[in-house]
Write a protein that holds these residues in place. Sequence first.
Motif, PDB file in Angstrom:
ATOM      1  N   THR A 202     -79.502  17.360   8.410  1.00 39.87           N
ATOM      2  CA  THR A 202     -80.380  17.574   7.262  1.00 39.87           C
ATOM      3  C   THR A 202     -81.205  16.328   6.965  1.00 39.87           C
ATOM      4  O   THR A 202     -80.860  15.220   7.380  1.00 39.87           O
ATOM      5  CB  THR A 202     -79.564  17.941   6.013  1.00 39.87           C
ATOM      6  N   ARG A 203     -82.279  16.514   6.233  1.00 44.01           N
ATOM      7  CA  ARG A 203     -83.185  15.399   5.925  1.00 44.01           C
ATOM      8  C   ARG A 203     -82.521  14.353   5.037  1.00 44.01           C
ATOM      9  O   ARG A 203     -82.968  13.206   4.981  1.00 44.01           O
ATOM     10  CB  ARG A 203     -84.455  15.928   5.263  1.00 44.01           C
ATOM     11  N   GLU A 204     -81.450  14.742   4.318  1.00 43.67           N
ATOM     12  CA  GLU A 204     -80.756  13.806   3.446  1.00 43.67           C
ATOM     13  C   GLU A 204     -79.669  13.028   4.180  1.00 43.67           C
ATOM     14  O   GLU A 204     -79.081  12.104   3.612  1.00 43.67           O
ATOM     15  CB  GLU A 204     -80.112  14.553   2.265  1.00 43.67           C
ATOM     16  N   SER A 205     -79.394  13.375   5.432  1.00 43.62           N
ATOM     17  CA  SER A 205     -78.291  12.745   6.150  1.00 43.62           C
ATOM     18  C   SER A 205     -78.657  11.334   6.593  1.00 43.62           C
ATOM     19  O   SER A 205     -79.833  10.994   6.757  1.00 43.62           O
ATOM     20  CB  SER A 205     -77.898  13.582   7.363  1.00 43.62           C
ATOM     21  N   VAL A 230     -75.185  21.262   8.120  1.00 38.15           N
ATOM     22  CA  VAL A 230     -74.060  20.326   8.173  1.00 38.15           C
ATOM     23  C   VAL A 230     -72.773  21.086   8.484  1.00 38.15           C
ATOM     24  O   VAL A 230     -71.687  20.519   8.451  1.00 38.15           O
ATOM     25  CB  VAL A 230     -73.892  19.559   6.844  1.00 38.15           C
ATOM     26  N   SER A 231     -72.894  22.365   8.797  1.00 33.70           N
ATOM     27  CA  SER A 231     -71.724  23.203   9.047  1.00 33.70           C
ATOM     28  C   SER A 231     -71.335  23.143  10.524  1.00 33.70           C
ATOM     29  O   SER A 231     -72.042  23.672  11.389  1.00 33.70           O
ATOM     30  CB  SER A 231     -72.004  24.653   8.645  1.00 33.70           C
ATOM     31  N   ASP A 232     -70.212  22.522  10.809  1.00 37.43           N
ATOM     32  CA  ASP A 232     -69.767  22.452  12.197  1.00 37.43           C
ATOM     33  C   ASP A 232     -69.280  23.808  12.690  1.00 37.43           C
ATOM     34  O   ASP A 232     -69.431  24.140  13.871  1.00 37.43           O
ATOM     35  CB  ASP A 232     -68.684  21.388  12.367  1.00 37.43           C
ATOM     36  N   SER A 233     -68.706  24.633  11.804  1.00 39.55           N
ATOM     37  CA  SER A 233     -68.248  25.960  12.229  1.00 39.55           C
ATOM     38  C   SER A 233     -69.428  26.845  12.610  1.00 39.55           C
ATOM     39  O   SER A 233     -69.377  27.564  13.621  1.00 39.55           O
ATOM     40  CB  SER A 233     -67.427  26.621  11.117  1.00 39.55           C
ATOM     41  N   PHE A 234     -70.518  26.792  11.835  1.00 36.92           N
ATOM     42  CA  PHE A 234     -71.718  27.545  12.202  1.00 36.92           C
ATOM     43  C   PHE A 234     -72.278  27.030  13.523  1.00 36.92           C
ATOM     44  O   PHE A 234     -72.663  27.809  14.405  1.00 36.92           O
ATOM     45  CB  PHE A 234     -72.780  27.434  11.110  1.00 36.92           C
ATOM     46  N   GLY A 235     -72.332  25.718  13.658  1.00 38.93           N
ATOM     47  CA  GLY A 235     -72.886  25.139  14.873  1.00 38.93           C
ATOM     48  C   GLY A 235     -72.146  25.592  16.118  1.00 38.93           C
ATOM     49  O   GLY A 235     -72.761  26.006  17.110  1.00 38.93           O
ATOM     50  N   ARG A 236     -70.819  25.542  16.081  1.00 36.17           N
ATOM     51  CA  ARG A 236     -70.027  25.957  17.244  1.00 36.17           C
ATOM     52  C   ARG A 236     -70.262  27.424  17.583  1.00 36.17           C
ATOM     53  O   ARG A 236     -70.436  27.800  18.743  1.00 36.17           O
ATOM     54  CB  ARG A 236     -68.543  25.706  16.983  1.00 36.17           C
TER      55      ARG A 236
END
Length: 305
Positions: A202-205, A230-236
């Motif tokens: 994200t732009r705030e990271s 920022v969701s690792d579960s969504f990413g996987r």
Amino acid sequence: MVESRIRFRHLQAFLEVARQGSVARAADFLHVSAPAVTKTLRELEEALGVAVVERDGRGIRITRLGEIFLGHAGSAISALKRGVDSVRQDGALNRDPIRIGALPTVSARVMPLAMNLFLEENTGAALKIVTGENAVLLEQLRVGALDLVVGRLAAPEHMTGFFFEHLYSEQVLFVVRAGHPLAEPEADIFARLDEFPVLMPTRESVIRPFVDRLFITNGMTAPATEIETVSDSFGRSFMRQSNAVWIISAGVVANEIASGAFVALPVDTEETKGPVGLTMRTDTAPSPAFTILLQTIREAARHHA
């Protein structure tokens, strides 16, 4: 005296409004009405003689002087909680939990082992672990909603009132599923990147500015199809069902890369390498259980470094 006019409810309401960015949401959390929260804030401002909040569109923004007072208010609430814990006679099991904020990379890589090590110590202390963006976690730490953040070192202007202890360094990777077209030998990654959706920080990271510069260095301004998460579960899950490219901290996908499910593309991301560690308030007075927790996190970080 001004101090005698300020009550616990004033500080509690102010901290919750700062955390929620909204009087209505703060009222819901505190189980009171929105007018009651507004009245409490006005009483606090009258006692201080300055405005601590101001309207910002439909929300609330903390004023410059309010930001200064915010750190002291958080310290006062934290000190009171520690004082209550120190005189309780019913043992650690009934105390408030130690509240830990962890970035997704830390949650996946360090915290599971750290928690197993901590549980072996039988302190009886309860724990609460939340994940989120570094900026959000640090703000919760600032207002006393968290006791510790395990994540990336923030920019100097965001570290006022905090202490950082370095644990290890980590960099960002460009990751795809096994068999992805960009994983083929000699694939021109940046020339073809616009063909695929890209999961971005994200732009705030903390890492986003480094990623943006990496694109510019390679002749791009931004991916054609960009999804911030920022969701690792969504990413996987999304990676397994698509030809997406995931720009993510190495620790989040270390297990998938080790198993061969994901592949790190040959992109030079050395510039994104940065310190990960423990961020605490400078006024933190660690309890014995908190000290043991820090030791177990350090040990887990050494194992994965």
